[in-house]
Design a protein around this motif. Structure first.
Motif, PDB file in Angstrom:
ATOM      1  N   ALA A  25      -1.653  17.623  -3.377  1.00  0.00           N
ATOM      2  CA  ALA A  25      -1.272  18.798  -2.238  1.00  0.00           C
ATOM      3  C   ALA A  25      -0.638  17.880  -1.354  1.00  0.00           C
ATOM      4  O   ALA A  25      -0.802  16.387  -1.142  1.00  0.00           O
ATOM      5  CB  ALA A  25      -2.574  18.671  -1.508  1.00  0.00           C
ATOM      6  N   LEU A  26       0.120  18.152   0.105  1.00  0.00           N
ATOM      7  CA  LEU A  26       1.085  17.409   0.354  1.00  0.00           C
ATOM      8  C   LEU A  26       0.699  17.936   2.299  1.00  0.00           C
ATOM      9  O   LEU A  26       0.680  19.438   2.166  1.00  0.00           O
ATOM     10  CB  LEU A  26       2.091  17.853   1.016  1.00  0.00           C
ATOM     11  N   GLY A  27      -0.163  17.030   3.026  1.00  0.00           N
ATOM     12  CA  GLY A  27      -0.235  17.509   4.181  1.00  0.00           C
ATOM     13  C   GLY A  27      -0.332  16.609   5.163  1.00  0.00           C
ATOM     14  O   GLY A  27       0.210  15.710   4.806  1.00  0.00           O
ATOM     15  N   PRO A  28      -0.789  16.672   6.531  1.00  0.00           N
ATOM     16  CA  PRO A  28      -0.598  15.578   6.944  1.00  0.00           C
ATOM     17  C   PRO A  28      -1.761  14.635   6.917  1.00  0.00           C
ATOM     18  O   PRO A  28      -2.742  14.706   6.084  1.00  0.00           O
ATOM     19  CB  PRO A  28      -1.106  16.284   8.715  1.00  0.00           C
ATOM     20  N   TYR A  29      -2.378  13.406   7.579  1.00  0.00           N
ATOM     21  CA  TYR A  29      -2.970  12.024   7.537  1.00  0.00           C
ATOM     22  C   TYR A  29      -3.304  11.699   8.890  1.00  0.00           C
ATOM     23  O   TYR A  29      -2.240  11.140   9.705  1.00  0.00           O
ATOM     24  CB  TYR A  29      -2.743  11.230   6.902  1.00  0.00           C
ATOM     25  N   ASP A  54      -2.598   5.970  14.338  1.00  0.00           N
ATOM     26  CA  ASP A  54      -1.510   6.692  13.284  1.00  0.00           C
ATOM     27  C   ASP A  54      -1.809   7.710  12.950  1.00  0.00           C
ATOM     28  O   ASP A  54      -2.627   8.285  11.924  1.00  0.00           O
ATOM     29  CB  ASP A  54      -1.129   5.435  11.969  1.00  0.00           C
ATOM     30  N   VAL A  55      -0.443   8.600  12.465  1.00  0.00           N
ATOM     31  CA  VAL A  55      -0.416  10.111  12.123  1.00  0.00           C
ATOM     32  C   VAL A  55       1.213   9.754  11.676  1.00  0.00           C
ATOM     33  O   VAL A  55       2.357   8.847  11.299  1.00  0.00           O
ATOM     34  CB  VAL A  55       0.208  11.271  13.692  1.00  0.00           C
ATOM     35  N   GLY A  56       1.007  10.390  10.792  1.00  0.00           N
ATOM     36  CA  GLY A  56       1.806  10.532   9.166  1.00  0.00           C
ATOM     37  C   GLY A  56       2.021  11.742   8.270  1.00  0.00           C
ATOM     38  O   GLY A  56       0.743  12.622   8.488  1.00  0.00           O
ATOM     39  N   ALA A  57       3.180  11.709   6.779  1.00  0.00           N
ATOM     40  CA  ALA A  57       2.279  12.561   5.491  1.00  0.00           C
ATOM     41  C   ALA A  57       1.565  12.160   4.484  1.00  0.00           C
ATOM     42  O   ALA A  57       1.781  10.946   4.809  1.00  0.00           O
ATOM     43  CB  ALA A  57       4.095  13.473   5.466  1.00  0.00           C
ATOM     44  N   GLU A  58       0.970  13.035   3.589  1.00  0.00           N
ATOM     45  CA  GLU A  58       0.185  12.087   2.117  1.00  0.00           C
ATOM     46  C   GLU A  58       0.780  13.451   1.696  1.00  0.00           C
ATOM     47  O   GLU A  58       0.970  14.340   2.452  1.00  0.00           O
ATOM     48  CB  GLU A  58      -1.031  12.161   2.878  1.00  0.00           C
ATOM     49  N   LEU A  73       0.186   8.577  -1.509  1.00  0.00           N
ATOM     50  CA  LEU A  73       1.554   8.176  -1.354  1.00  0.00           C
ATOM     51  C   LEU A  73       1.131   8.651   0.834  1.00  0.00           C
ATOM     52  O   LEU A  73       0.761   9.582   0.620  1.00  0.00           O
ATOM     53  CB  LEU A  73       2.563   9.072  -1.457  1.00  0.00           C
ATOM     54  N   ARG A  74       1.606   7.680   1.140  1.00  0.00           N
ATOM     55  CA  ARG A  74       1.464   7.693   2.227  1.00  0.00           C
ATOM     56  C   ARG A  74       2.627   7.191   3.677  1.00  0.00           C
ATOM     57  O   ARG A  74       3.661   6.550   2.666  1.00  0.00           O
ATOM     58  CB  ARG A  74       0.441   7.525   3.181  1.00  0.00           C
ATOM     59  N   GLN A  75       3.172   8.391   4.060  1.00  0.00           N
ATOM     60  CA  GLN A  75       4.499   7.754   4.897  1.00  0.00           C
ATOM     61  C   GLN A  75       3.842   8.140   6.418  1.00  0.00           C
ATOM     62  O   GLN A  75       4.291   9.133   7.084  1.00  0.00           O
ATOM     63  CB  GLN A  75       5.749   8.402   4.719  1.00  0.00           C
ATOM     64  N   LYS A  76       3.691   7.555   7.607  1.00  0.00           N
ATOM     65  CA  LYS A  76       3.476   7.008   8.799  1.00  0.00           C
ATOM     66  C   LYS A  76       4.754   7.787   9.690  1.00  0.00           C
ATOM     67  O   LYS A  76       6.140   7.299   9.264  1.00  0.00           O
ATOM     68  CB  LYS A  76       3.530   5.284   8.594  1.00  0.00           C
ATOM     69  N   ALA A  77       3.627   8.488  10.295  1.00  0.00           N
ATOM     70  CA  ALA A  77       5.888   8.979  11.625  1.00  0.00           C
ATOM     71  C   ALA A  77       5.555   8.181  12.477  1.00  0.00           C
ATOM     72  O   ALA A  77       6.764   7.842  13.235  1.00  0.00           O
ATOM     73  CB  ALA A  77       5.412  10.746  11.805  1.00  0.00           C
ATOM     74  N   PHE A  78       3.885   8.017  13.198  1.00  0.00           N
ATOM     75  CA  PHE A  78       3.904   7.655  14.746  1.00  0.00           C
ATOM     76  C   PHE A  78       2.955   6.656  14.608  1.00  0.00           C
ATOM     77  O   PHE A  78       2.104   7.352  14.286  1.00  0.00           O
ATOM     78  CB  PHE A  78       4.294   8.206  15.944  1.00  0.00           C
ATOM     79  N   GLY A  79       2.578   6.213  15.889  1.00  0.00           N
ATOM     80  CA  GLY A  79       1.398   5.159  15.929  1.00  0.00           C
ATOM     81  C   GLY A  79       1.267   3.932  16.659  1.00  0.00           C
ATOM     82  O   GLY A  79       2.606   3.158  15.969  1.00  0.00           O
ATOM     83  N   ASP A  80      -0.499   3.052  16.801  1.00  0.00           N
ATOM     84  CA  ASP A  80       0.221   2.422  16.964  1.00  0.00           C
ATOM     85  C   ASP A  80      -0.934   1.320  16.310  1.00  0.00           C
ATOM     86  O   ASP A  80      -1.384  -0.114  17.009  1.00  0.00           O
ATOM     87  CB  ASP A  80      -0.305   1.754  18.336  1.00  0.00           C
ATOM     88  N   VAL A  81      -1.712   1.895  15.163  1.00  0.00           N
ATOM     89  CA  VAL A  81      -3.304   0.350  14.334  1.00  0.00           C
ATOM     90  C   VAL A  81      -2.206  -0.360  14.801  1.00  0.00           C
ATOM     91  O   VAL A  81      -2.693  -1.424  14.317  1.00  0.00           O
ATOM     92  CB  VAL A  81      -3.149   1.310  13.173  1.00  0.00           C
ATOM     93  N   GLY A  82      -1.297  -0.968  13.884  1.00  0.00           N
ATOM     94  CA  GLY A  82      -0.081  -1.447  13.807  1.00  0.00           C
ATOM     95  C   GLY A  82      -0.233  -3.171  14.869  1.00  0.00           C
ATOM     96  O   GLY A  82       0.616  -3.743  14.429  1.00  0.00           O
TER      97      GLY A  82
END
Length: 713
Positions: A438-442, A457-461, A478-487
């Protein structure tokens, strides 16, 4: 007569006056609540003051309170039982945080817990009565206790009166017994402040609520909270003990409230109420099940009734294929099957329905349409991770006769027992190997950072799963962050020489590239009727990988389960690829689970944690028949409160929301979240997907009985 005796008599007179005042009025016929609005602390109440009311059993709510001085209170509230309410709160209180000599005081971010027990229901002459603790864990900025009574004067008018201690005993107070410790800004907090409860001065409070219409309610109260700490803040002014509010409830899900407080402040509150037992789509949007197919009379099907078909070597393959195809259309997989002239045993994997009884009920109806007439006994055994779980045995004649009756009529004639290992089971061709992806947002959420309470954080999973054979499962994310500020949050410093096992979580969230969130292989097996085994190796989670082994003893018809788990883990590198840091340890726990019935589950884990500390975790949860789960936990280890740091010991709340509840369509997926007031290094576990109790229990006796109402769905 001593001063202490006079204090006791004065308090007794106050309590008696409150009770007699409310008891003198005959009861009306109001609902448990005149309105849906909560008090400013998220609990059943007037404005600031509590009431002896309860919410709908099981209700889960989120509320946000704001005052024009930038005081903020954000609450999660849960009606644990019909009589017990609880809340977790995250507050911003201006002017209470001391920074350094010469610097201005700033806002204090505080976490607190409340609980209330309604021990008496309203009667014709007696009011409902409750006792409560506000902010009973921690340094206690809002700490207070109360005894409160509420009585219906008419169908629309309700009165409340009570006595408060702590914060609720600071205006119009009388001398009580004992000495109440002063608020300690320097304390690490997080511990039960039980030495303060019901000590020190006390004061009365009272109020009225009036249901103007079905949607509008007016409130007025006399508050016993003098806001002594906030009054030290230059911009805070309390001129009056009287507070007023207007509450508007446009529907059962949303509450709005505007209030005027202290004679100086205005504010508002917004609440969302969720009843896990009442889904947005109560009837569900799944397709209707196939009906039971009654068997024809003997004269119409003599070959089927005689059982001569059983000697035909082509009969079982044809029947098994027909059953597998029909079940596949229903979202289930026929893993294997044994068949004789009067008995069929089906092992079925449910991929669609959150409730095992619902899946089994559909499967047994499909079976009546494919099995020859001579088959009277039908055994349905749910399978998970390749392991057969509890066997449910039906008489086909009962299924035919009781289809249009209550599900519980069917339960009375259903056998629930262990499966054993049946060598006569014939695997369905083509079931293994199988894979899915499955491919979708996280989204990833960080809560309660002192610098910013909410980060996202928002990205693809991309998630994949491969099952090579029964019980052999490979999975990865697998995850790829698109944007966010958790870090962007500040990594907490470890304290007292405790190994840094969780406080650097923020550093993992800073990596911008593609990360391996999880990648592991697992083997599941059933060693005997009651014993289940799991072995897992790989990258378990964002921070740790290693090897894990587990054994669970869980008889099919028992509410008790015992488990044992051992893990060797190593800390992953911050880039979350295949590199590791130097820290490694062995953890493990002995666990006891007990299904308390009616959806309540207690769990006790005793053992070694990630920071090499020894201790125990107590967990209590409530699981609803539609899959909702809400609970709380607390962990205490041999790390001292000072070495643990702020919070003193690990604790938190968790919830799981099934997608089927929100969408109305069948699904086994859910949205899971754990909220900790603080994440420290003590009392931390490694997260390993597919632990045995969560795999086994949904298809075992206790939960099957609790969910049986969905059998004919």
């Amino acid at each position: 007569m001593g001063q202490k005796s006079r204090r006791k008599r004065r308090l007794a007179r106050t309590i008696g006056a409150v009770s007699l005042t409310l008891a003198a009025v005959p009861a009306g016929h109001a609902d448990p609540l005149l309105n849906q609005a909560r008090n400013t602390y998220g609990m059943p109440g007037l404005i600031d003051m509590p009431t002896a009311e309860t919410r709908t059993d099981g209700e889960f709510a989120v509320s946000m309170t704001r005052l024009d001085d930038n005081t903020q209170r954000n609450q999660i509230t849960f009606q644990i039982t019909p009589r017990i309410s609880a809340a977790f709160r995250y507050s911003r209180v201006p002017g209470l945080q001391y920074n350094a000599p010469g610097e201005a005081w700033t806002a204090l971010y505080d976490r607190s817990f409340d609980v209330q027990w309604t021990f008496l229901d309203e009667g014709q002459y007696l009011p409902s009565m409750a006792v409560g603790l506000r902010d009973f864990v921690g340094t206690g900025i809002y700490s207070g206790e109360y005894l409160v009574a509420t009585k219906s004067l008419t169908e629309k008018l309700r009165a409340t009166a009570g006595i408060g201690w702590g914060r609720l005993g600071t205006f119009g107070e009388h001398s009580g017994w004992g000495t109440r410790p002063a608020y300690d800004f320097s304390s690490t907090g997080g511990q039960l402040n039980g030495t303060s409860w019901f000590k020190g001065n006390y004061a009365p409070f009272f109020g009225l609520s009036y249901a103007l219409t079905e949607k509008w309610t007016l409130k007025a109260e006399y508050s016993s909270d003098d806001y002594p700490r906030e009054k030290k803040y230059d911009d805070f002014d309390r001129k009056s003990p009287f507070n007023f509010a207007a509450a508007y409830s446009p529907n059962e899900f949303v509450d709005l409230q505007m209030f005027y407080m202290y004679g100086t402040r205005v504010g508002f509150q917004f609440s969302i109420n969720i009843d896990p037992k009442s889904a947005p789509f109560p009837s569900g949007l799944e397709t209707a099940p196939l009906p039971v197919k009654p068997r024809p009379a003997y004269a119409a099907d003599p070959d089927g009734w005689s059982g001569t078909w059983a000697s035909d070597p082509t009969a079982q393959p044809a029947i098994q294929t027909a059953l597998a195809d029909a079940l596949k259309k229903d979202g289930q997989i026929l893993e294997s099957m044994s068949l004789s002239k009067d008995r069929a045993e089906l092992r079925i994997r449910n991929n669609r329905y959150l409730s095992t009884p619902e899946a089994v009920g559909r499967a047994v109806r499909i079976a009546t349409r494919a099995l020859p007439s001579s088959v009277e006994t039908i055994v349905i055994t749910p399978v998970n991770k390749g392991m057969p779980l509890a066997a449910l045995t039906f008489r086909r004649s009962d299924v035919e006769k009781l289809e249009n009756t209550s599900s519980y009529d069917m339960l009375a004639r259903t056998g629930v027992g262990d499966t054993g290992r049946d060598p006569a089971q014939v695997p369905t061709p083509g079931v293994y190997p199988r894979y899915s992806w499955a491919l979708g947002p996280y989204t990833a959420v960080s809560l309660f950072d002192p610098d910013q309470p909410l980060r996202l954080d928002v990205g693809a999973e991309l998630a994949g799963r491969f099952e090579a054979a029964p019980g052999v499962v490979f999975s990865g994310v697998l995850r790829q962050k698109a944007f966010g500020d958790v870090g962007d949050g500040t990594a907490a410093d470890p304290t007292g020489g405790v190994p840094q096992v969780r406080t650097d979580t923020t550093l993992y969230s800073r990596y911008p590239g593609t990360t391996i969130r999880q990648m592991q292989g697992a083997y599941y097996a059933k060693a005997s009727d009651d014993i289940y085994l799991r072995a897992t190796a790989g990258l378990f989670e964002q921070m740790y990988g290693g090897v894990s082994g587990e054994m669970l003893w869980k008889p099919a018809d028992s509410r008790l389960a015992l488990g044992l788990e051992t893990d060797w883990v190593k800390k992953r590198d911050y880039n979350q690829r295949f590199d590791f840091q130097s820290y490694s340890t062995v953890t493990g726990h002995a666990s006891a689970y007990y299904d308390l019935s009616n959806g309540y589950l207690a769990e006790l884990d005793v053992g070694r944690y990630l920071a090499k500390d020894w201790g125990a975790t107590m967990q209590l949860s409530r699981v609803f028949s539609n899959g909702w789960k809400v609970g709380a936990f607390a962990t205490k280890t041999d790390i001292s409160a000072s070495d643990f740091g702020e919070g003193s010991f690990d604790k938190g709340i968790f919830f799981s929301i099934p997608l089927s509840w929100a969408s109305g369509t069948p699904s086994t997926s859910s949205i899971d979240s754990t909220i900790r007031p603080l994440t420290r290094d003590g009392g931390q576990k490694v997260y390993v997907d597919g632990r045995l109790y969560s795999v086994v229990s949904p298809a075992q006796g206790g939960q099957i009985y609790d969910d049986w109402g969905r059998f004919w769905r």
